[in-house]
Enzyme design. Sequence first.
Site, PDB file in Angstrom:
ATOM      1  N   ASN A 112       0.874  -1.179   0.000  1.00 16.90           N
ATOM      2  CA  ASN A 112       0.000   0.000   0.000  1.00 16.90           C
ATOM      3  C   ASN A 112       0.910   1.228   0.000  1.00 16.90           C
ATOM      4  O   ASN A 112       1.469   1.581   1.023  1.00 16.90           O
ATOM      5  CB  ASN A 112      -0.887  -0.026   1.253  1.00 16.90           C
ATOM      6  CG  ASN A 112      -1.706   1.240   1.398  1.00 16.90           C
ATOM      7  OD1 ASN A 112      -1.805   2.041   0.461  1.00 16.90           O
ATOM      8  ND2 ASN A 112      -2.296   1.431   2.572  1.00 16.90           N
ATOM      9  N   TRP A 113       1.015   1.834  -1.164  1.00 20.45           N
ATOM     10  CA  TRP A 113       1.933   2.987  -1.286  1.00 20.45           C
ATOM     11  C   TRP A 113       1.366   4.234  -0.631  1.00 20.45           C
ATOM     12  O   TRP A 113       2.077   5.226  -0.488  1.00 20.45           O
ATOM     13  CB  TRP A 113       2.233   3.274  -2.766  1.00 20.45           C
ATOM     14  CG  TRP A 113       3.046   2.232  -3.469  1.00 20.45           C
ATOM     15  CD1 TRP A 113       3.473   1.029  -2.973  1.00 20.45           C
ATOM     16  CD2 TRP A 113       3.545   2.297  -4.819  1.00 20.45           C
ATOM     17  NE1 TRP A 113       4.195   0.343  -3.920  1.00 20.45           N
ATOM     18  CE2 TRP A 113       4.249   1.107  -5.064  1.00 20.45           C
ATOM     19  CE3 TRP A 113       3.447   3.234  -5.837  1.00 20.45           C
ATOM     20  CZ2 TRP A 113       4.870   0.839  -6.288  1.00 20.45           C
ATOM     21  CZ3 TRP A 113       4.056   2.980  -7.059  1.00 20.45           C
ATOM     22  CH2 TRP A 113       4.763   1.791  -7.277  1.00 20.45           C
ATOM     23  N   LYS A 114       0.092   4.200  -0.296  1.00 21.33           N
ATOM     24  CA  LYS A 114      -0.582   5.382   0.275  1.00 21.33           C
ATOM     25  C   LYS A 114      -0.360   6.588  -0.644  1.00 21.33           C
ATOM     26  O   LYS A 114      -0.270   6.422  -1.855  1.00 21.33           O
ATOM     27  CB  LYS A 114      -0.097   5.644   1.701  1.00 21.33           C
ATOM     28  CG  LYS A 114      -0.107   4.395   2.568  1.00 21.33           C
ATOM     29  CD  LYS A 114       0.034   4.702   4.016  1.00 21.33           C
ATOM     30  CE  LYS A 114       0.287   3.428   4.780  1.00 21.33           C
ATOM     31  NZ  LYS A 114       0.036   3.555   6.204  1.00 21.33           N
ATOM     32  N   HIS A 116      -9.539   0.927   4.773  1.00 21.58           N
ATOM     33  CA  HIS A 116      -8.269   1.188   5.460  1.00 21.58           C
ATOM     34  C   HIS A 116      -8.526   2.140   6.629  1.00 21.58           C
ATOM     35  O   HIS A 116      -9.328   3.066   6.527  1.00 21.58           O
ATOM     36  CB  HIS A 116      -7.249   1.797   4.486  1.00 21.58           C
ATOM     37  CG  HIS A 116      -5.872   1.790   5.055  1.00 21.58           C
ATOM     38  ND1 HIS A 116      -5.449   2.726   5.970  1.00 21.58           N
ATOM     39  CD2 HIS A 116      -4.836   0.946   4.870  1.00 21.58           C
ATOM     40  CE1 HIS A 116      -4.205   2.463   6.315  1.00 21.58           C
ATOM     41  NE2 HIS A 116      -3.802   1.376   5.665  1.00 21.58           N
ATOM     42  N   GLU A 167      -6.938   4.554   7.788  1.00 19.74           N
ATOM     43  CA  GLU A 167      -6.709   5.986   7.537  1.00 19.74           C
ATOM     44  C   GLU A 167      -7.952   6.620   6.924  1.00 19.74           C
ATOM     45  O   GLU A 167      -8.266   7.772   7.185  1.00 19.74           O
ATOM     46  CB  GLU A 167      -5.461   6.173   6.650  1.00 19.74           C
ATOM     47  CG  GLU A 167      -4.185   5.932   7.454  1.00 19.74           C
ATOM     48  CD  GLU A 167      -2.999   5.449   6.656  1.00 19.74           C
ATOM     49  OE1 GLU A 167      -3.008   5.502   5.417  1.00 19.74           O
ATOM     50  OE2 GLU A 167      -2.027   4.993   7.298  1.00 19.74           O
ATOM     51  N   GLU A 177      -5.328  -5.145  10.598  1.00 15.82           N
ATOM     52  CA  GLU A 177      -4.350  -4.082  10.799  1.00 15.82           C
ATOM     53  C   GLU A 177      -4.660  -3.346  12.099  1.00 15.82           C
ATOM     54  O   GLU A 177      -5.517  -2.440  12.110  1.00 15.82           O
ATOM     55  CB  GLU A 177      -4.397  -3.087   9.635  1.00 15.82           C
ATOM     56  CG  GLU A 177      -4.120  -3.718   8.292  1.00 15.82           C
ATOM     57  CD  GLU A 177      -3.541  -2.709   7.305  1.00 15.82           C
ATOM     58  OE1 GLU A 177      -2.487  -2.980   6.747  1.00 15.82           O
ATOM     59  OE2 GLU A 177      -4.144  -1.634   7.126  1.00 15.82           O
ATOM     60  N   GLY A 211       2.236   2.381  10.684  1.00 17.67           N
ATOM     61  CA  GLY A 211       3.152   3.504  10.499  1.00 17.67           C
ATOM     62  C   GLY A 211       3.812   3.976  11.780  1.00 17.67           C
ATOM     63  O   GLY A 211       4.434   5.034  11.804  1.00 17.67           O
ATOM     64  N   SER A 225       3.366  -2.034  10.380  1.00 14.29           N
ATOM     65  CA  SER A 225       4.815  -1.972  10.589  1.00 14.29           C
ATOM     66  C   SER A 225       5.518  -3.305  10.321  1.00 14.29           C
ATOM     67  O   SER A 225       6.454  -3.679  11.033  1.00 14.29           O
ATOM     68  CB  SER A 225       5.140  -1.456  11.995  1.00 14.29           C
ATOM     69  OG  SER A 225       4.665  -0.129  12.151  1.00 14.29           O
ATOM     70  N   GLY A 279       2.747  -1.173   4.282  1.00 13.15           N
ATOM     71  CA  GLY A 279       2.722   0.255   3.995  1.00 13.15           C
ATOM     72  C   GLY A 279       4.126   0.776   3.745  1.00 13.15           C
ATOM     73  O   GLY A 279       4.692   0.616   2.656  1.00 13.15           O
ATOM     74  N   GLY A 280       4.708   1.388   4.750  1.00 14.77           N
ATOM     75  CA  GLY A 280       6.006   2.053   4.608  1.00 14.77           C
ATOM     76  C   GLY A 280       7.064   1.196   3.920  1.00 14.77           C
ATOM     77  O   GLY A 280       7.779   1.681   3.027  1.00 14.77           O
TER      78      GLY A 280
HETATM   79  C1  PEP Z   1      -0.879   0.074   5.950  1.00 18.19           C
HETATM   80  O1  PEP Z   1      -0.992   1.270   5.714  1.00 18.19           O
HETATM   81  O2  PEP Z   1      -1.711  -0.703   5.489  1.00 18.19           O
HETATM   82  C2  PEP Z   1       0.261  -0.368   6.748  1.00 18.19           C
HETATM   83  C3  PEP Z   1       0.256  -1.580   7.187  1.00 18.19           C
HETATM   84  O3  PEP Z   1       1.261   0.567   6.971  1.00 18.19           O
HETATM   85  P1  PEP Z   1       2.690   0.299   7.665  1.00 18.19           P
HETATM   86  O4  PEP Z   1       3.231  -0.987   7.113  1.00 18.19           O
HETATM   87  O5  PEP Z   1       3.506   1.481   7.299  1.00 18.19           O
HETATM   88  O6  PEP Z   1       2.436   0.205   9.141  1.00 18.19           O
END
Ligand code: PEP
Length: 253
Positions: free
Chosen positions: A9-11, A95, A97, A167, A173, A212, A233-234
């Site tokens: 997930n590049w966001k 998601h 966010e 999640e 994040g 994470s 994500g990141g």
């Molecule tokens: C996400 O946004 O779905 C996610 C899991 O982010 P991160 O890996 O950065 O915690």
Amino acid sequence: MRKPLVAGNWKMNGSRDANSKLLSALQDGLGDLQAVQLAVCPPAVYLPEVIDTLSGSNIEVGGQDCSDEASGAYTGEIAGSMLTEIGCRCVIVGHSERRQRQNEDSAWVAAKFVAAQAAGLTPILCVGEQKEDREAGRTEAVVAEQLDAVLDAAGVEAFDRAVIAYEPVWAIGTGLTATPEQAQEVHAFIRNRVAGRDPRVAAELRILYGGSVKADNAAGLFGLADIDGGLIGGASLDADAFIAIARAAAESA
Ligand code: PEP
């Protein structure tokens, strides 16, 4: 046998230049990987270019969100059929966010899930509790409410063509990861809840962990019984990290 899935997930990150470098490194590093299904979900404006770049590769492309409506006067929204038309295979819905910033509630997320499937996409349904929920012992109640809304709206058999991502919001994040035991406990809870409606669907359902995930904690998570890969994500913006995570998932298969 559930084939693991690792989806990035590049966001709201990327640029034409950065995407091109990232995708070329991913293709070089992931070209031979068969035991894991791979996907990236870039920002919508980059989808056509990313789909074009990845055509013929083993990396699928998905959206980060879609409308609950099929078409019409919904400024700024993107219909599932539009994602399908340009070559997306999957889409993230619910998601945290978006649940937080766009106030998407469970009924709305369920409608997006239904719309995504109607358009031929595989929804990646995100569920997860806030830190206060966990501390108050409400993790299962929160996850059950988010999951039941979709089970009620779409029916359990819809989960034959869907993926769930657990999640924990406090781990997204933040650098805080659920321990493998904490994650496995909620994954087993989700599978059991789906099994309450249909044991066969539950047994075949892929439940990803997100929050994470990094190269150094992926193997510990993916090795557990009910964890079938990750939503990343990141670390999905770092080719070496994403490749290492994908390889860890392949080894867990
Ligand atoms: C996400 O946004 O779905 C996610 C899991 O982010 P991160 O890996 O950065 O915690």
